[in-house]
Structures are given as structure tokens and as C-alpha cells.
Design an enzyme around this catalytic site. Structure first.
Site, PDB file in Angstrom:
ATOM      1  N   SER A   1       0.940  -1.231  -0.020  1.00  0.00           N
ATOM      2  CA  SER A   1      -0.107   0.001   0.162  1.00  0.00           C
ATOM      3  C   SER A   1       0.980   1.469   0.015  1.00  0.00           C
ATOM      4  O   SER A   1       1.888   1.429   0.485  1.00  0.00           O
ATOM      5  CB  SER A   1      -1.098  -0.095   1.187  1.00  0.00           C
ATOM      6  OG  SER A   1      -1.599   1.252   1.492  1.00  0.00           O
TER       7      SER A   1
ATOM      8  N   GLN B   1       0.513  -0.470  -4.716  1.00  0.00           N
ATOM      9  CA  GLN B   1      -0.623   0.154  -4.894  1.00  0.00           C
ATOM     10  C   GLN B   1      -0.685   1.491  -4.694  1.00  0.00           C
ATOM     11  O   GLN B   1       0.199   2.136  -3.953  1.00  0.00           O
ATOM     12  CB  GLN B   1      -1.651  -0.285  -3.845  1.00  0.00           C
ATOM     13  CG  GLN B   1      -3.127   0.411  -3.693  1.00  0.00           C
ATOM     14  CD  GLN B   1      -3.172   1.557  -2.749  1.00  0.00           C
ATOM     15  OE1 GLN B   1      -2.050   1.450  -1.944  1.00  0.00           O
ATOM     16  NE2 GLN B   1      -3.948   2.365  -3.114  1.00  0.00           N
TER      17      GLN B   1
ATOM     18  N   TYR C   1      -2.436   5.278  -4.286  1.00  0.00           N
ATOM     19  CA  TYR C   1      -3.341   6.375  -4.027  1.00  0.00           C
ATOM     20  C   TYR C   1      -2.823   7.628  -4.669  1.00  0.00           C
ATOM     21  O   TYR C   1      -1.450   7.992  -4.802  1.00  0.00           O
ATOM     22  CB  TYR C   1      -3.552   6.692  -2.545  1.00  0.00           C
ATOM     23  CG  TYR C   1      -4.322   5.705  -1.910  1.00  0.00           C
ATOM     24  CD1 TYR C   1      -5.632   5.270  -2.312  1.00  0.00           C
ATOM     25  CD2 TYR C   1      -3.778   4.968  -0.797  1.00  0.00           C
ATOM     26  CE1 TYR C   1      -6.442   4.459  -1.740  1.00  0.00           C
ATOM     27  CE2 TYR C   1      -4.599   3.949  -0.313  1.00  0.00           C
ATOM     28  CZ  TYR C   1      -6.045   3.793  -0.501  1.00  0.00           C
ATOM     29  OH  TYR C   1      -6.879   2.983   0.009  1.00  0.00           O
TER      30      TYR C   1
ATOM     31  N   THR D   1      -5.689   2.715  -7.111  1.00  0.00           N
ATOM     32  CA  THR D   1      -7.220   2.504  -6.592  1.00  0.00           C
ATOM     33  C   THR D   1      -7.790   3.851  -6.804  1.00  0.00           C
ATOM     34  O   THR D   1      -7.486   5.010  -6.591  1.00  0.00           O
ATOM     35  CB  THR D   1      -6.791   2.594  -5.027  1.00  0.00           C
ATOM     36  OG1 THR D   1      -6.032   1.307  -4.632  1.00  0.00           O
ATOM     37  CG2 THR D   1      -8.331   2.449  -4.229  1.00  0.00           C
TER      38      THR D   1
ATOM     39  N   LYS E   1      -7.800  -0.659  -9.600  1.00  0.00           N
ATOM     40  CA  LYS E   1      -8.736  -1.366  -8.635  1.00  0.00           C
ATOM     41  C   LYS E   1      -9.941  -0.443  -8.201  1.00  0.00           C
ATOM     42  O   LYS E   1      -9.689   0.810  -7.794  1.00  0.00           O
ATOM     43  CB  LYS E   1      -7.826  -1.394  -7.385  1.00  0.00           C
ATOM     44  CG  LYS E   1      -8.281  -2.056  -6.374  1.00  0.00           C
ATOM     45  CD  LYS E   1      -7.375  -2.508  -5.181  1.00  0.00           C
ATOM     46  CE  LYS E   1      -8.165  -3.174  -4.133  1.00  0.00           C
ATOM     47  NZ  LYS E   1      -8.988  -2.447  -3.307  1.00  0.00           N
TER      48      LYS E   1
ATOM     49  N   HIS F   1     -14.249  -1.850  -2.201  1.00  0.00           N
ATOM     50  CA  HIS F   1     -13.045  -1.802  -0.829  1.00  0.00           C
ATOM     51  C   HIS F   1     -13.352  -2.468   0.152  1.00  0.00           C
ATOM     52  O   HIS F   1     -13.334  -1.683   1.429  1.00  0.00           O
ATOM     53  CB  HIS F   1     -13.186   0.013  -0.897  1.00  0.00           C
ATOM     54  CG  HIS F   1     -11.907   0.395  -0.347  1.00  0.00           C
ATOM     55  ND1 HIS F   1     -10.944   0.936  -1.325  1.00  0.00           N
ATOM     56  CD2 HIS F   1     -11.187   0.630   0.540  1.00  0.00           C
ATOM     57  CE1 HIS F   1      -9.932   1.539  -0.790  1.00  0.00           C
ATOM     58  NE2 HIS F   1      -9.941   1.070   0.635  1.00  0.00           N
TER      59      HIS F   1
ATOM     60  N   GLY G   1     -14.729  -9.675   0.750  1.00  0.00           N
ATOM     61  CA  GLY G   1     -15.321 -10.807   1.203  1.00  0.00           C
ATOM     62  C   GLY G   1     -14.885 -12.234   1.029  1.00  0.00           C
ATOM     63  O   GLY G   1     -15.405 -12.982   1.481  1.00  0.00           O
TER      64      GLY G   1
END
Length: 360
Positions: A101, A121, A123, A149, A226, A250, A283
Site C-alpha cells: 500500500s 498500490q 493512491y 486505487t 482497482k 473496497h 468478502g
């Protein structure tokens, strides 16, 4: 897996448990992710003569022992002193990619020493110069993909964090941010979550398709988008050069009330029609869940919270138990379904919910 979650809940503070477990709003989407997955049923094929099934897959450009990657998750030192390094070490042993991240609690260079295949990843930060710096660091650290993302223009209201007035302890930083961007999450917010206010100040909410085009020119890495739920966005991402999209809400932590990821999956798969890979998260808790996602057209899944449970429960060994359990369950599911490998799962008949958008 639920046993690991229960153990993690015992060893973590209530505030940290809420931070990793909670969703946004009334947590309807958080709950719906599981409900929708459990509604998906697959057929089985019999008399196939199969004695062993292969779980190997290729995700983006990365060879993987399982059709899964570790989802990017922030501040993993909240769970264990070794944080992301401990989790990445387990990913390396299991042969699965590990997504680092932007707001990791350890720098990518240190995580790379664990030996896992890494994705980074991203941001979108307000300073484009810092975005370029992060991309270059990811390339230099040997990352194999860049995951952008796109579903966090702002962090949604996460009521558990607001009620807890959640702040990071002083010894945890966002390791990839500049020093003047790191401290906000340590300061109690005037109204609620310091982490939310920190991301609001650091992230640029104006990220657009034009920025994605610009990013493609800045890197040699394959780009993964994503946070896609609408098939039209998935098609546009593929046309913009994305090698994969991740169908994701998310983990129920952004807009409450959106489609469960598994519900949106089929529409995205049909819309992109092989133009790019389609991954899915939100999930996933078992090998049967992975089988369900593959049956509905996913090339693979991202696994999030169970990795954090394993990390809290036992560091590298705990995360290793998560991967071992998922592998064992998926091998059994493939064998019982009569599938020699993960690509054969798409041919199974299945029932469940799906959603497609109108033309436009």
C-alpha cells in the site's frame, strides 16, 4: 478462517479491531459482500478421472501458485511489530503476489527483502512529483505491477472509527509519504477519525481518466485499476491500457449501499470480453469463495482481512496458515467440482446474482 478471526479479535485492542473489520455507513455493503457470495452456487462435473488439480495461475504478469494476491492494506504494524514484512514473507513462501500500500507502515525497499513478488498500490497524491517518485521507487524495488486505487476520492464515513476517534500510535507512520504528510493520522481529529482527515489532506480527489493516461506514460509496469463496479468503467480502463481491473467495493469501506463485488463481477467480465484480466475482492474467506469467483469469470481474487487476522494471530506463521488453508480448500473444491485446473472452473454451470449497466 473464522477461528483465526476470533483469535485476532482477542489479541487486538477494540479500536484496532474496529479499524480493520469495520465498513462505512451502516455496513450494509460489508454484510452484503458475504451474503452475495453465499448465494453463488456452482455445479460439479463427475467421472472425470482427475486425481489432482492444479491451483497455479498467472495474475497480470506474475506467476502465482494460487489464483490470489494479497490485497493492499494500510498500517500493518498495527497488527504485528514486523507488519508488512511478516506478511510478505508468508506470501513469498506461498508463491502469491503481495500488494504494498501507498500507506504501508514499512517502506517498499524493506518489504522487498522478504522475497515476495510485489505489486505497488498507488493512491493519487496531491503532488504529482511525489506520485512519480513513488512509481520510480516501485520500479527500483522490483515491483511487477502498479495498482491504482480509484474508488477513494475521499475516505467514506466509517462510523466505528468516528466513534472511537481512531488515531495511529506515534510509532506508526505512512512510510511512503513525505515527513510533512505523515503526522496527521497521529493527531486527534476535531470530529472523529484522524486517519480519515489525514487521507483527505494527502490524497487528490480530482483523479480522472486523463491522469490514468498520464500515469501510463510514466511507467513501464503494467497498470491495474482497482475499485471498478460499473462495466462501462471497466471497458474504459481496458481501452486506456490497463492490463487488469479489480472489481471491488473496497471491502464495504467506501460508499455504503453499492453492489457487492461478486454481484458486479459477471457484468464486468462480459463487458471487457478478454481485453484485460478481471480480478475481484471484498468478502473472500475460503477456497470455495475463490471457486465461486472463478466460476463467474474472475481470473483471480485479492484477499484482505483474513491476512490481517493471520498477521495479528501469529505473524508470518499466522499468515502462512491463511494461505495453507485457502490452498487446501481450493484444491479440494477443484477436485470435487471435477476441474483439473483453475481455468476449467469457468465452464461450470452456476447460479447467483449479477448486474450489468445500461448502455452509455
Amino acid at each position: 478462517m473464522d477461528d483465526l478471526g476470533a483469535l485476532a479479535a482477542e489479541v487486538l485492542s477494540a479500536e484496532v479491531w474496529d479499524f480493520i473489520s469495520g465498513g462505512s455507513g451502516s455496513e450494509r455493503t460489508l454484510d452484503a459482500n458475504r451474503t452475495a457470495l453465499d448465494r453463488v452456487a456452482v455445479s460439479t462435473r463427475v467421472l472425470t478421472g482427475i486425481q489432482q488439480s492444479s491451483t497455479a495461475a498467472k495474475l497480470v504478469r506474475t506467476a502465482a501458485a494460487l489464483p490470489l494476491a494479497v490485497a493492499p492494506m494500510a498500517y500493518q504494524r498495527l497488527l504485528h511489530p514486523e507488519g508488512e514484512v511478516a506478511a510478505a514473507r508468508a506470501a513469498a513462501a506461498a508463491g502469491v503476489p503481495f500488494a504494498v500500500s501507498t500507506i504501508s507502515s514499512l517502506p517498499i525497499e524493506e518489504i522487498a527483502e522478504a522475497g515476495a513478488a510485489l505489486w505497488f498500490q498507488l493512491y493519487w497524491l496531491r503532488d504529482r512529483g511525489r506520485v512519480v517518485d513513488l512509481v520510480q521507487r516501485a520500479e527500483q524495488a522490483g515491483c511487477e505491477a502498479l495498482m491504482v486505487t480509484v474508488d477513494v476520492p475521499v475516505m467514506a464515513r466509517r462510523l466505528r472509527d468516528l466513534r472511537n476517534e481512531f488515531t495511529l500510535p506515534a510509532w506508526i507512520d505512512a512510510a511512503h509519504l513525505e515527513s510533512d504528510d505523515r503526522t496527521g493520522a497521529h493527531v486527534t481529529a476535531e470530529h472523529g477519525s484522524a486517519v480519515a482527515e489525514h487521507t483527505r489532506s494527502a490524497f487528490d480527489p480530482t483523479l480522472s481518466w486523463a491522469d490514468l493516461d498520464w500515469l501510463r506514460e510514466q511507467t513501464r509496469l503494467p497498470v491495474v485499476v482497482k475499485g471498478v463496479l460499473d462495466p462501462r468503467d471497466a471497458v474504459r480502463a481496458a481501452r486506456a491500457g490497463a492490463e487488469a481491473v479489480v472489481v471491488s467495493n473496497h471491502g464495504g469501506r467506501q460508499l455504503d449501499g453499492v453492489l457487492p463485488s461478486i454481484t458486479a463481477l459477471t457484468g464486468v467480465v462480459e463487458a471487457v470480453d478478454g481485453q484485460c484480466q478481471v480480478l475481484m475482492d471484498s468478502g473472500i474467506r475460503s477456497g470455495v469463495d475463490i471457486l465461486r469467483a472463478l466460476a463467474l469469470g474472475a481470473d483471480g481474487v485479492l484477499v484482505g482481512r483474513p491476512v490481517l487476522w493471520g498477521l495479528a494471530a501469529g505473524g508470518t506463521d499466522g499468515v502462512g496458515q491463511v494461505f495453507a488453508l485457502l490452498r487446501s480448500e481450493l484444491e479440494e473444491a477443484l477436485l470435487l467440482a471435477g476441474c483439473p485446473d483453475v481455468t476449467a472452473v469457468r465452464a461450470l454451470l452456476r447460479t447467483g446474482v449479477s448486474a450489468t449497466a445500461a448502455d452509455g
